[in-house]
Design a protein around this motif. Structure first.
Motif, mmCIF file in Angstrom:
data_model
loop_
_atom_site.group_PDB
_atom_site.id
_atom_site.type_symbol
_atom_site.label_atom_id
_atom_site.label_comp_id
_atom_site.label_asym_id
_atom_site.label_seq_id
_atom_site.Cartn_x
_atom_site.Cartn_y
_atom_site.Cartn_z
ATOM 1 N N GLN A 190 5.470 11.106 52.513
ATOM 2 C CA GLN A 190 5.097 9.811 53.067
ATOM 3 C C GLN A 190 3.588 9.722 53.294
ATOM 4 O O GLN A 190 3.035 8.635 53.458
ATOM 5 N N LEU A 191 2.897 10.871 53.306
ATOM 6 C CA LEU A 191 1.449 10.878 53.451
ATOM 7 C C LEU A 191 0.794 10.374 52.173
ATOM 8 O O LEU A 191 1.220 10.715 51.064
ATOM 9 N N SER A 192 -0.241 9.595 52.320
ATOM 10 C CA SER A 192 -1.031 9.232 51.151
ATOM 11 C C SER A 192 -1.786 10.466 50.672
ATOM 12 O O SER A 192 -1.950 11.447 51.413
ATOM 13 N N GLU A 193 -2.250 10.434 49.434
ATOM 14 C CA GLU A 193 -3.008 11.563 48.911
ATOM 15 C C GLU A 193 -4.276 11.789 49.732
ATOM 16 O O GLU A 193 -4.686 12.926 49.970
ATOM 17 N N ALA A 194 -4.896 10.700 50.181
ATOM 18 C CA ALA A 194 -6.121 10.812 50.981
ATOM 19 C C ALA A 194 -5.838 11.468 52.330
ATOM 20 O O ALA A 194 -6.603 12.318 52.791
ATOM 21 N N ASP A 195 -4.733 11.071 52.978
ATOM 22 C CA ASP A 195 -4.392 11.664 54.272
ATOM 23 C C ASP A 195 -4.040 13.142 54.118
ATOM 24 O O ASP A 195 -4.426 13.974 54.944
ATOM 25 N N ALA A 196 -3.284 13.466 53.073
ATOM 26 C CA ALA A 196 -2.937 14.865 52.837
ATOM 27 C C ALA A 196 -4.189 15.695 52.580
ATOM 28 O O ALA A 196 -4.315 16.833 53.049
ATOM 29 N N ALA A 197 -5.154 15.120 51.851
ATOM 30 C CA ALA A 197 -6.410 15.825 51.584
ATOM 31 C C ALA A 197 -7.208 16.025 52.872
ATOM 32 O O ALA A 197 -7.836 17.079 53.071
ATOM 33 N N SER A 198 -7.175 15.036 53.763
ATOM 34 C CA SER A 198 -7.871 15.179 55.050
ATOM 35 C C SER A 198 -7.282 16.334 55.852
ATOM 36 O O SER A 198 -8.018 17.137 56.436
ATOM 37 N N LEU A 199 -5.949 16.421 55.877
ATOM 38 C CA LEU A 199 -5.307 17.523 56.584
ATOM 39 C C LEU A 199 -5.619 18.853 55.917
ATOM 40 O O LEU A 199 -5.856 19.865 56.600
ATOM 41 N N ALA A 200 -5.636 18.879 54.575
ATOM 42 C CA ALA A 200 -5.936 20.122 53.857
ATOM 43 C C ALA A 200 -7.345 20.605 54.163
ATOM 44 O O ALA A 200 -7.567 21.805 54.384
ATOM 45 N N ARG A 201 -8.304 19.683 54.165
ATOM 46 C CA ARG A 201 -9.672 20.066 54.506
ATOM 47 C C ARG A 201 -9.743 20.647 55.911
ATOM 48 O O ARG A 201 -10.451 21.635 56.160
ATOM 49 N N TYR A 202 -9.034 20.005 56.836
ATOM 50 C CA TYR A 202 -9.052 20.477 58.220
ATOM 51 C C TYR A 202 -8.476 21.897 58.318
ATOM 52 O O TYR A 202 -9.056 22.766 58.962
ATOM 53 N N VAL A 203 -7.350 22.135 57.664
ATOM 54 C CA VAL A 203 -6.726 23.460 57.718
ATOM 55 C C VAL A 203 -7.629 24.510 57.102
ATOM 56 O O VAL A 203 -7.843 25.593 57.657
ATOM 57 N N LEU A 204 -8.211 24.211 55.945
ATOM 58 C CA LEU A 204 -9.048 25.192 55.249
ATOM 59 C C LEU A 204 -10.365 25.455 55.968
ATOM 60 O O LEU A 204 -11.040 26.444 55.683
ATOM 61 N N SER A 205 -10.729 24.580 56.891
ATOM 62 C CA SER A 205 -11.983 24.767 57.630
ATOM 63 C C SER A 205 -11.834 25.627 58.877
ATOM 64 O O SER A 205 -12.794 25.905 59.571
ATOM 65 N N ARG A 206 -10.598 26.051 59.179
ATOM 66 C CA ARG A 206 -10.400 26.813 60.407
ATOM 67 C C ARG A 206 -11.037 28.193 60.255
ATOM 68 O O ARG A 206 -11.065 28.773 59.187
#
Length: 206
Positions: A190-206
């Protein structure tokens, strides 16, 4: 004296049994809920598999009416403490009764499978904390420790430099199992590709 001896023997037996407890490794969870275009499908994937396998729904009586499924879903929230919003309940019940219960003939067509993310979309503009809260991410993850799933820092340590933002975003949207233990991650298509990418960036930045 005989009674005292019997009690002592039983106590020793119980202690010995506790010392020999078996370490049982369960096989990875592979069952999934049936695909559906109904809105409740994504909610059930997200909210129910945190605590039990998908077989729970398929093992219920197939003639179960809507009232039965509503009572079952509400029971999971209270008293069992499942973490989903009250407003999710009607859609979840609708999916369950039309997929596994008495209203199966009223189900909508199967949803199309989520397409892989080919490129990194632009940032959606939505606040990452709002995305985490809206999609219940913190019910299964923490920043630096395992909850149900791995902590974000552990995910970043494994994937940083090996998986692109687009690949991690695809994992989020498509879900999966076996990568981090026996508990599967439900798909968040249900996430848009942009929203999923935002979450991915956040996770990878930890």
């Amino acid at each position: 004296m005989r009674m005292n001896s019997l009690i002592a023997a039983l106590a020793l037996s119980a202690a010995a049994g506790g010392a020999c407890a078996l370490d049982i490794q369960l096989p990875p969870e592979t069952a999934t809920y049936k695909d559906s275009a109904l809105p409740g499908y994504q909610l059930v994937q997200r909210n129910c598999m945190t605590c039990h396998a998908a077989q729970y729904a398929s093992s219920q009586p197939p003639a179960s009416p809507r009232a039965y499924w509503e009572a079952t879903v509400k029971k999971m929230k209270k008293p069992f403490g499942a973490q989903f919003a009250d407003e999710d309940v009607p859609a979840m019940v609708d999916y369950l009764v039309k997929t596994y219960g008495a209203e199966r003939s009223a189900a909508m067509p199967v949803a199309a499978a989520a397409k892989p993310v080919a490129a990194v979309p632009a940032t959606s503009g939505k606040d990452v904390k709002s995305l985490l809260a809206a999609n219940g991410c913190m019910a299964c993850h923490a920043l630096d420790q395992k909850v149900v799933g791995p902590g974000f820092a552990e995910v970043a340590a494994r994937y940083k430099g090996k998986e692109s933002v687009a690949a991690v975003a695809a994992h989020i949207r498509q879900g999966g199992s076996g990568k981090w233990g026996p508990v599967p991650m439900p798909p968040f298509s249900q996430l848009s590709e942009a929203d999923a990418a935002s979450l991915a960036r956040y996770v990878l930045s930890r």
